[in-house]
Design an enzyme around this catalytic site. Structure first.
Site, short mmCIF file in Angstrom:
data_model
loop_
_atom_site.label_atom_id
_atom_site.label_comp_id
_atom_site.label_asym_id
_atom_site.label_seq_id
_atom_site.Cartn_x
_atom_site.Cartn_y
_atom_site.Cartn_z
CG ASP A 1 -0.28 -0.11 2.54
OD1 ASP A 1 -0.02 0.94 3.17
OD2 ASP A 1 -0.01 -1.24 2.98
CG ASP B 1 -6.30 4.36 7.07
OD1 ASP B 1 -6.44 3.89 8.21
OD2 ASP B 1 -5.22 4.81 6.65
CD GLU C 1 -3.96 4.90 10.33
OE1 GLU C 1 -2.90 5.01 10.97
OE2 GLU C 1 -4.01 4.44 9.17
#
Length: 268
Positions: free
Chosen positions: A67, A156, A158
């Site tokens: 990634d 994503d 986080e």
């Protein structure tokens, strides 16, 4: 009767509780100031660190992936493919104010090299709603096409790079935000978004919610020789980000299946 009107009938404290559990973003929160430094795992490293290197993961069954974000700039895709990489996720967007300046080279370059690729969005749930950010992601590279070479988009989730870990949202507020993003993405693409998140963050910020495991593929970061415990609701991971110190680009992933399963995910 609306939830807010209902809350008014029982007083201001109840209204505050309703508002604290919604998926709406706080007002007056500035847009990200260093989005080029925010990438899949950037905050996992800061908050959870790394154990031993993920070298042992290369012996695990599955398909090698990577990634990338603007942090890597132009990527040597032919080198990665020769090394065995067969899939890639590329950061496309963050909040509703940032697009990856290297996205075109990374997204198209991986495709031309014969690597199955997809795009991901770095979420900032305190700057705008899940619906708004999903629409921005879809409009700036996050779409999906049934060409067999494009993976469904990834979200994503986080630690907040700009403040408190959970962006000021309650457990239910965070769950609602993720649901809104996921529903908006699926309404447009008919695909369930892939969820990138660590087990520790998921426990801290959603209360270890188990409601996504049956629908959303899991991409989990854990930098060591094994994938570790998974968040509630998932019995297996679709992808494991096992190191941030891999060859050529740093972040390397292991897809939980052979290449034919990667192609199946791409085709939907």
């Amino acid at each position: 009767m609306s939830t807010v009107l209902a809350a008014l009938t029982v007083g201001i404290p109840a209204l505050a509780l309703v508002l604290s559990s919604t998926a709406g973003a706080a007002t007056g929160v500035p847009e990200p100031s260093h989005p080029g430094n925010d990438f899949a795992g950037s905050q996992i490293l800061k908050h959870e660190g790394t154990s031993k290197s993920g070298v042992a993961a290369t012996a695990a069954r599955g398909t090698e992936g990577v990634d990338v974000s603007s942090h890597q700039g132009n990527v040597a895709w032919s080198t990665l493919r020769k090394s065995g990489v067969r899939l890639a996720y590329i950061k496309a967007t963050e909040s509703t104010s940032y697009t990856n300046t290297s996205f075109t080279q990374q997204y198209n370059g991986s495709y031309k090299a014969g690597i199955i690729r997809g795009a991901y969005h770095f979420a900032t749930p305190n700057t705008s709603s899940g619906v708004t950010q999903a629409k921005y992601f879809l409009a700036h590279g996050g779409g999906w096409s049934k060409d067999g070479k494009t993976l469904p988009g990834a979200l994503d989730m986080e630690y907040n790079p700009y403040g408190v870990a959970c962006y000021g949202l309650s457990h239910q507020g965070m769950v609602n935000w993720i649901k809104d993003f996921s529903r908006t993405y699926k309404a447009k693409t008919r695909r369930d978004v892939v969820l990138y998140t660590s087990t520790n963050w998921w426990k801290t910020c959603t209360g270890n919610n188990s409601g996504f495991g049956k629908t959303n593929p899991l991409w989990v970061p854990h930098y060591g020789s094994s994938v570790g415990a998974l968040p509630a609701g998932w019995t297996y991971q679709t992808m494991w980000q096992y190191t941030s110190a891999g060859a050529t680009v740093g972040d390397h992933d292991r897809f939980n299946g052979n290449l034919d399963r990667v192609k199946a995910l791409a085709k939907g």
